[in-house]
Design an enzyme around this catalytic site. Sequence first.
Site, PDB file in Angstrom:
ATOM      1  N   GLU A  41       0.854  -1.193   0.000  1.00 11.20           N
ATOM      2  CA  GLU A  41       0.000   0.000   0.000  1.00 11.20           C
ATOM      3  C   GLU A  41       0.887   1.240   0.000  1.00 11.20           C
ATOM      4  O   GLU A  41       1.537   1.543   0.997  1.00 11.20           O
ATOM      5  CB  GLU A  41      -0.914   0.022   1.227  1.00 11.20           C
ATOM      6  CG  GLU A  41      -1.765   1.287   1.311  1.00 11.20           C
ATOM      7  CD  GLU A  41      -2.438   1.491   2.665  1.00 11.20           C
ATOM      8  OE1 GLU A  41      -2.762   2.645   2.981  1.00 11.20           O
ATOM      9  OE2 GLU A  41      -2.631   0.501   3.398  1.00 11.20           O
ATOM     10  N   ARG A  45       0.249  10.348   0.221  1.00 12.51           N
ATOM     11  CA  ARG A  45       0.487  11.447   1.162  1.00 12.51           C
ATOM     12  C   ARG A  45       1.617  12.359   0.690  1.00 12.51           C
ATOM     13  O   ARG A  45       1.908  13.362   1.351  1.00 12.51           O
ATOM     14  CB  ARG A  45       0.861  10.891   2.541  1.00 12.51           C
ATOM     15  CG  ARG A  45      -0.184  10.008   3.177  1.00 12.51           C
ATOM     16  CD  ARG A  45       0.278   9.532   4.534  1.00 12.51           C
ATOM     17  NE  ARG A  45      -0.539   8.445   5.051  1.00 12.51           N
ATOM     18  CZ  ARG A  45      -0.287   7.802   6.182  1.00 12.51           C
ATOM     19  NH1 ARG A  45       0.768   8.139   6.913  1.00 12.51           N
ATOM     20  NH2 ARG A  45      -1.075   6.813   6.579  1.00 12.51           N
ATOM     21  N   LYS A 129     -11.049  -1.728   6.688  1.00 11.71           N
ATOM     22  CA  LYS A 129      -9.850  -1.333   7.432  1.00 11.71           C
ATOM     23  C   LYS A 129     -10.297  -0.671   8.741  1.00 11.71           C
ATOM     24  O   LYS A 129     -11.067   0.291   8.719  1.00 11.71           O
ATOM     25  CB  LYS A 129      -9.041  -0.355   6.572  1.00 11.71           C
ATOM     26  CG  LYS A 129      -7.933   0.394   7.290  1.00 11.71           C
ATOM     27  CD  LYS A 129      -7.265   1.346   6.301  1.00 11.71           C
ATOM     28  CE  LYS A 129      -6.433   2.392   7.005  1.00 11.71           C
ATOM     29  NZ  LYS A 129      -5.759   3.291   6.052  1.00 11.71           N
TER      30      LYS A 129
END
Length: 208
Positions: A41, A45, A129
Site C-alpha cells: 500500500e 500522502r 480497514k
Amino acid sequence: MNNTLDLVSYGPVIPVIVLQRVEDAVPLAEALVAGGVRVLEVTMRTPVALQCIEAIAKAVPDAIVGAGTIRWAADAQAAKNAGSVFGVSPGYTSEVGRACQAAGLPLLPGVATASEVMAAQADGLQFLKFFPAMQAGGIPMLKALAGPFPDVVFCPTGGISLQTAPDFLALPNVKVCGGSWLTPADAVEAGDWGRITQLAKGATALRG
C-alpha cells in the site's frame, strides 16, 4: 483482482508505505517482495506517490501495488491510471465508494465506529480497514464489533507493531493487518534495503 479480500491470501501484513523519492520506489518494493511481502500500500500522502506506484507497477511484476489515503473521487481514477490494483481509504464516503467502483478499483475502506461499518456495508463492502486501530479501541473494540457484525472482517491499521500484530491476527474477525513498521523512514532514507527485507521476512512469519 475483483475483491480486496483476495489480498488476504498473500500474507498477514500489508505494509503502509510513505515514499518521498521516486528513486526509492522500485528498490523498496523489490526488498519487500524478497522478504515475502507482495501486497504493497503506497499512501498518497506525498507529491510523488502516483509516480512511485507507476514505477512499481511497471518494474516489479511480483508486487501487488495499491494506493492508500484515497480521500476524494478523483483519487480513485488517478490511482487506477497509475497502475494500482486496489485502493485503501482512511475513512469512508459513498462518493469514494462509487468512484472506486466506477474506476474498477477494489476498495478497502477505513472505519472506526459501528455507524461507519453500517455505511460501508450498505454499499456492499464487507472487508474493512479498522483505523486508527490502537487509538480507536484496539483489540477490545474489534471484539465488540464482532457481536453485531459477525459477517464483517477487518484489516486493523494504525499503531500496530511486530510485537502486537499476533494478538490482532488471533482475532476471528481479523484477516490481515496493516503496518508501517516494515518500512521505517530511516531505513528508506539510507537505502538499507537489506533491513527492510528482514523486516518483511519477520512479518511473513507471523502467519502460523
